[in-house]
Write a protein that holds these residues in place. Structure first.
Motif, PDB file in Angstrom:
ATOM      1  N   THR A 117      -6.113   0.938   9.822  1.00  0.00           N
ATOM      2  CA  THR A 117      -5.100   0.474  10.391  1.00  0.00           C
ATOM      3  C   THR A 117      -3.590   0.834   9.330  1.00  0.00           C
ATOM      4  O   THR A 117      -3.672   1.402   8.240  1.00  0.00           O
ATOM      5  N   GLY A 118      -3.093   0.767  10.324  1.00  0.00           N
ATOM      6  CA  GLY A 118      -1.679   1.027   9.355  1.00  0.00           C
ATOM      7  C   GLY A 118      -0.807   0.217   8.067  1.00  0.00           C
ATOM      8  O   GLY A 118      -0.714   0.156   7.001  1.00  0.00           O
ATOM      9  N   VAL A 119      -1.278  -1.129   8.318  1.00  0.00           N
ATOM     10  CA  VAL A 119      -1.118  -1.961   7.391  1.00  0.00           C
ATOM     11  C   VAL A 119      -1.946  -1.688   5.777  1.00  0.00           C
ATOM     12  O   VAL A 119      -1.165  -1.968   5.121  1.00  0.00           O
ATOM     13  N   ASN A 120      -3.233  -1.513   6.167  1.00  0.00           N
ATOM     14  CA  ASN A 120      -3.812  -1.176   5.193  1.00  0.00           C
ATOM     15  C   ASN A 120      -3.354   0.968   4.433  1.00  0.00           C
ATOM     16  O   ASN A 120      -3.243   0.873   3.292  1.00  0.00           O
ATOM     17  N   ALA A 121      -3.096   1.799   5.945  1.00  0.00           N
ATOM     18  CA  ALA A 121      -2.766   2.823   4.820  1.00  0.00           C
ATOM     19  C   ALA A 121      -1.363   2.560   4.148  1.00  0.00           C
ATOM     20  O   ALA A 121      -1.774   3.115   2.860  1.00  0.00           O
ATOM     21  N   LYS A 122      -0.810   2.042   4.354  1.00  0.00           N
ATOM     22  CA  LYS A 122       0.633   1.654   3.843  1.00  0.00           C
ATOM     23  C   LYS A 122       0.473   0.836   2.417  1.00  0.00           C
ATOM     24  O   LYS A 122       1.072   1.791   1.736  1.00  0.00           O
ATOM     25  N   LEU A 133       7.515   6.780  -3.388  1.00  0.00           N
ATOM     26  CA  LEU A 133       8.248   7.636  -2.111  1.00  0.00           C
ATOM     27  C   LEU A 133       9.121   6.678  -1.256  1.00  0.00           C
ATOM     28  O   LEU A 133       8.624   5.176  -0.834  1.00  0.00           O
ATOM     29  N   PRO A 134      10.833   6.674  -0.982  1.00  0.00           N
ATOM     30  CA  PRO A 134      11.014   6.207  -0.203  1.00  0.00           C
ATOM     31  C   PRO A 134      10.475   6.323   1.341  1.00  0.00           C
ATOM     32  O   PRO A 134      10.051   7.166   1.463  1.00  0.00           O
ATOM     33  N   ASN A 135      11.070   4.795   1.565  1.00  0.00           N
ATOM     34  CA  ASN A 135      10.174   4.442   3.073  1.00  0.00           C
ATOM     35  C   ASN A 135      10.771   5.345   3.789  1.00  0.00           C
ATOM     36  O   ASN A 135       9.397   6.084   5.399  1.00  0.00           O
ATOM     37  N   SER A 136      11.640   6.584   3.994  1.00  0.00           N
ATOM     38  CA  SER A 136      11.899   7.279   5.104  1.00  0.00           C
ATOM     39  C   SER A 136      11.164   8.385   5.009  1.00  0.00           C
ATOM     40  O   SER A 136      10.307   9.228   6.019  1.00  0.00           O
ATOM     41  N   VAL A 137      10.971   8.736   4.016  1.00  0.00           N
ATOM     42  CA  VAL A 137       9.967   9.787   4.107  1.00  0.00           C
ATOM     43  C   VAL A 137       8.234   9.529   3.989  1.00  0.00           C
ATOM     44  O   VAL A 137       7.637  10.443   4.975  1.00  0.00           O
ATOM     45  N   LEU A 138       8.049   8.602   3.684  1.00  0.00           N
ATOM     46  CA  LEU A 138       6.801   7.957   4.042  1.00  0.00           C
ATOM     47  C   LEU A 138       6.421   8.141   5.571  1.00  0.00           C
ATOM     48  O   LEU A 138       4.800   7.647   5.709  1.00  0.00           O
ATOM     49  N   GLY A 139       7.321   6.974   5.943  1.00  0.00           N
ATOM     50  CA  GLY A 139       7.706   6.909   7.557  1.00  0.00           C
ATOM     51  C   GLY A 139       7.789   9.161   8.556  1.00  0.00           C
ATOM     52  O   GLY A 139       7.130   8.853   8.708  1.00  0.00           O
ATOM     53  N   ILE A 154       5.900  11.188   6.315  1.00  0.00           N
ATOM     54  CA  ILE A 154       4.593  11.874   6.301  1.00  0.00           C
ATOM     55  C   ILE A 154       3.618  11.096   7.033  1.00  0.00           C
ATOM     56  O   ILE A 154       2.800  12.064   8.099  1.00  0.00           O
ATOM     57  N   TRP A 155       3.481   9.396   7.544  1.00  0.00           N
ATOM     58  CA  TRP A 155       3.089   9.301   8.855  1.00  0.00           C
ATOM     59  C   TRP A 155       3.327   9.649   9.826  1.00  0.00           C
ATOM     60  O   TRP A 155       1.711   9.883  10.599  1.00  0.00           O
ATOM     61  N   LYS A 156       4.148   9.947   9.770  1.00  0.00           N
ATOM     62  CA  LYS A 156       4.439  10.982  11.942  1.00  0.00           C
ATOM     63  C   LYS A 156       3.601  12.150  12.034  1.00  0.00           C
ATOM     64  O   LYS A 156       3.022  12.639  12.656  1.00  0.00           O
ATOM     65  N   LEU A 157       3.669  12.900  10.872  1.00  0.00           N
ATOM     66  CA  LEU A 157       3.044  14.304  10.530  1.00  0.00           C
ATOM     67  C   LEU A 157       1.136  13.969  10.853  1.00  0.00           C
ATOM     68  O   LEU A 157       1.175  15.119  11.093  1.00  0.00           O
ATOM     69  N   ALA A 158       1.316  12.956   9.647  1.00  0.00           N
ATOM     70  CA  ALA A 158      -0.429  12.455   9.347  1.00  0.00           C
ATOM     71  C   ALA A 158      -1.110  12.016  10.822  1.00  0.00           C
ATOM     72  O   ALA A 158      -3.117  12.550  10.902  1.00  0.00           O
ATOM     73  N   ASP A 159      -0.620  11.003  11.537  1.00  0.00           N
ATOM     74  CA  ASP A 159      -1.155  10.710  12.689  1.00  0.00           C
ATOM     75  C   ASP A 159      -1.880  11.817  13.660  1.00  0.00           C
ATOM     76  O   ASP A 159      -0.479  11.609  14.829  1.00  0.00           O
ATOM     77  N   CYS A 160      -2.109  12.732  13.104  1.00  0.00           N
ATOM     78  CA  CYS A 160      -2.780  14.156  14.652  1.00  0.00           C
ATOM     79  C   CYS A 160      -2.570  13.519  16.239  1.00  0.00           C
ATOM     80  O   CYS A 160      -1.681  14.147  17.135  1.00  0.00           O
ATOM     81  N   ALA A 182      -2.435  12.842   4.832  1.00  0.00           N
ATOM     82  CA  ALA A 182      -1.131  12.078   4.615  1.00  0.00           C
ATOM     83  C   ALA A 182      -1.203  12.212   2.647  1.00  0.00           C
ATOM     84  O   ALA A 182      -0.363  12.142   2.361  1.00  0.00           O
ATOM     85  N   LYS A 183      -2.140  11.908   1.806  1.00  0.00           N
ATOM     86  CA  LYS A 183      -2.128  11.994   0.832  1.00  0.00           C
ATOM     87  C   LYS A 183      -1.755  13.337  -0.016  1.00  0.00           C
ATOM     88  O   LYS A 183      -1.048  13.595  -0.855  1.00  0.00           O
ATOM     89  N   HIS A 184      -2.365  14.463   0.708  1.00  0.00           N
ATOM     90  CA  HIS A 184      -1.783  15.719   0.320  1.00  0.00           C
ATOM     91  C   HIS A 184      -0.564  16.024   1.212  1.00  0.00           C
ATOM     92  O   HIS A 184       0.644  16.745  -0.230  1.00  0.00           O
ATOM     93  N   LEU A 185      -0.259  15.673   2.144  1.00  0.00           N
ATOM     94  CA  LEU A 185       1.528  15.504   1.905  1.00  0.00           C
ATOM     95  C   LEU A 185       2.047  14.830   1.071  1.00  0.00           C
ATOM     96  O   LEU A 185       3.881  15.175   0.537  1.00  0.00           O
ATOM     97  N   ILE A 186       1.654  13.330   0.729  1.00  0.00           N
ATOM     98  CA  ILE A 186       2.605  13.086  -0.601  1.00  0.00           C
ATOM     99  C   ILE A 186       2.605  13.889  -1.806  1.00  0.00           C
ATOM    100  O   ILE A 186       3.638  14.192  -2.649  1.00  0.00           O
ATOM    101  N   LYS A 187       1.456  14.666  -1.689  1.00  0.00           N
ATOM    102  CA  LYS A 187       1.341  15.502  -3.115  1.00  0.00           C
ATOM    103  C   LYS A 187       2.847  16.091  -3.148  1.00  0.00           C
ATOM    104  O   LYS A 187       2.966  16.792  -4.254  1.00  0.00           O
TER     105      LYS A 187
END
Length: 541
Positions: free
Chosen positions: A466-471, A479-485, A487-493, A507-512
């Motif tokens: 879930t989003g809660v566990n991923a968060k 990273l700031p929430n705006s950046v993580l948001g 990344i979430w949008k890109l990763a949730d295909c 998502a982890k790759h995009l964070i890296k």
């Protein structure tokens, strides 16, 4: 339309109509000849400040002036941009370039000496004749058929040495020549050697000659590959400290760091930095043709404002002079009181102090003039310039915008500018979000086993978290929430608000990617789409 510009100013008639559509160049020339030049001539502006502008000044290509102490790589820098030698080029560790060399486009390769150059009406150098034979013998134009020079011209200047001997032996006013060029070029590049940061007296005076042209100045810290990262940090700090003593602006000058010659880097630790800096400098130079009209317009405005101020000063001195006795005493008094006169004129005419010429220079020049022969203030000439600044310039700005919209983007091409625009050596190619674009295997797969271990610690249900566990895991990146948001949008295909193991790995790759200092893509590139989701996305191959 734009009826205030005369047809004689170089315009072109609109097909199917009686109106005349002027080029920006024609409009500028017309405004100068009709509004500014009469004011300059009435108050001897050309004797105090700058010679009258000619047609070639309005029509010439953008020019770059290179200035620096000897052996900082000025001539090598030109060779690097052109990727070929030019007539008159000499390179060496000793002071080799002892002349001003204008490197310009020509159908055939050759050179023109200074005395012949200043009588050529097609070149913007005719007014340099006032510096005499001592200068003209040290001035030449190198012409060659080079693609880069179709868009810009480059002025190479003599290397500056320390000490008084060189200044005396030049035989001409070096700083005055630099000032003349500075008023007409589009960019001034000051070159420094990473091992030679001292600013000599003559170099300091040369930089001060660029007063009022601060927006044109860029700084290049050359040969930066010859020091390691720690030394480079200290060198950069020392350079900024040295510049701060001679350039009195609140803004920090843009400094480009690199090694600008076509040789292997001696120290590759900062290769990425050098590549990014070179691309930034190339973009700045490439934009000059597009901005040339705006630069000429800006220079005309600065010149008109200075001509107005000069008229106020000269007419005030004329008004204060006695009609019969005590003229010399009054003249000396007025010259000594010039700083006070500046303040008085600023208040009376509500003019900024920055528009006034330097007091000491003006005082020295006034010593040679008979104030009684100056003209009184002519309000009509002032009104003409005021009208130009308040009304005509805005109309011309509209014309500039129209030309920019209607014309294709003009960029400098050829030479070093073509070396990194396409292919695998383009800046950023194969890095960040572009990594793996040429590979068949999904680039995230190499680190996926590590990401899978994390995924299964986050209590997946039916293969998804879930989003809660991923968060909980994603925020550990700090990273700031705006950046993580994003990344979430890109990763949730599949946009289901949950992540499967491939989406989590993405998502982890995009964070890296972000933590490594790269920018995130605005949309997910096809090569980053997880294999199991590619059939769902119409844009993914």
């Amino acid at each position: 339309m734009f009826s205030w510009m005369g047809r004689q100013a170089g315009g072109r008639e609109r097909v199917g109509g009686a109106d005349t559509v002027q080029t920006v160049t024609g409009g500028l020339r017309s405004l100068y000849l009709r509004k500014v030049l009469p004011l300059e001539e009435a108050y001897r502006f050309h004797e105090f400040h700058s010679p009258a502008l000619e047609d070639a000044d309005f029509e010439n290509k953008p020019m770059i002036l290179l200035v620096g102490q000897y052996s900082t790589g000025k001539t090598t820098f030109i060779r690097y941009l052109l990727e070929q030698d030019f007539p008159g080029m000499r390179i060496g560790p000793e002071p080799t370039t002892d002349s001003f060399i204008a490197v310009m486009y020509g159908e055939t390769e050759g050179s023109t000496p200074g005395n012949a150059l200043v009588v050529d009406p097609k070149k913007p150098f005719r007014k340099l004749s006032r510096f005499g034979n001592a200068f003209l013998n040290r001035f030449m134009c190198s012409q060659l058929p080079n693609q880069v020079l179709k868009s810009i011209s480059i002025i190479d200047s003599p290397g500056i040495l320390s000490g008084e001997k060189q200044r005396i032996s030049r035989g001409y006013d070096f700083c005055q020549v630099l000032q003349w060029f500075a008023e007409r070029v589009d960019r001034i590049i000051l070159l420094f050697d990473a091992h030679k940061l001292d600013i000599s007296d003559e170099f300091s005076e040369a930089i001060k000659a660029f007063r009022g042209q601060d927006d044109k100045i860029r700084v290049v810290l050359n040969k930066a590959d010859q020091v390691d990262t720690q030394q480079l940090m200290r060198v950069y700090g020392a350079l900024m400290w040295s510049l701060g003593k001679v350039i009195n602006t609140p803004e920090v000058l843009r400094v480009y760091i690199g090694s600008f010659w076509a040789q292997p880097l001696q120290n590759t630790d900062n290769r990425r930095l050098f590549e990014a800096e070179a691309q930034d400098l190339f973009r700045d130079i490439q934009s000059l043709p597009q901005k040339a009209a705006v630069r000429k317009l800006n220079d005309l405005i600065k010149r008109a404002r200075l001509a107005k101020v000069h008229a106020y000063i000269i007419s005030y001195l004329k008004k204060e002079m006695p009609s019969v006795f005590g003229k010399e005493n009054k003249k000396r008094e007025l010259i000594s009181r010039l700083p006070e006169i500046y303040i008085q004129l600023q208040r009376e005419y509500q003019i900024s102090a920055g528009d006034f010429p330097e007091v000491k220079t003006m005082q020295e020049q006034l010593e040679n003039y008979d104030f009684t022969k100056f003209h009184s203030l002519k309000p009509k000439l002032i009104e003409a310039v005021d009208n130009m600044l308040s009304n005509k310039i805005s109309s011309l700005m509209s014309l500039v915008s129209q030309e920019e919209m209607s014309m294709p983007t003009q960029l400098v091409q050829g030479g070093a500018f073509d070396g990194t625009t396409e292919g695998p050596f383009n800046q950023g190619y194969g890095e960040g979000a572009g990594e793996g674009a040429d590979e068949e295997e999904w680039v995230v797969a190499k680190d996926k086993p590590i990401y899978d271990e994390l995924f299964y610690t986050l209590s997946p249900v039916n293969g998804k978290i879930t989003g809660v566990n991923a968060k909980k895991e994603m925020v550990s990146s700090k990273l700031p929430n705006s950046v993580l948001g994003k990344i979430w949008k890109l990763a949730d295909c599949d946009c289901d608000g949950m992540l499967d193991e491939e989406e989590f790995a993405l998502a982890k790759h995009l964070i890296k990617i972000k933590l490594d200092g790269y920018e995130l893509p605005s949309s997910l590139p096809p090569h980053l789409v997880p294999p199991s989701h590619r059939k769902c996305l119409p844009n993914a191959d």
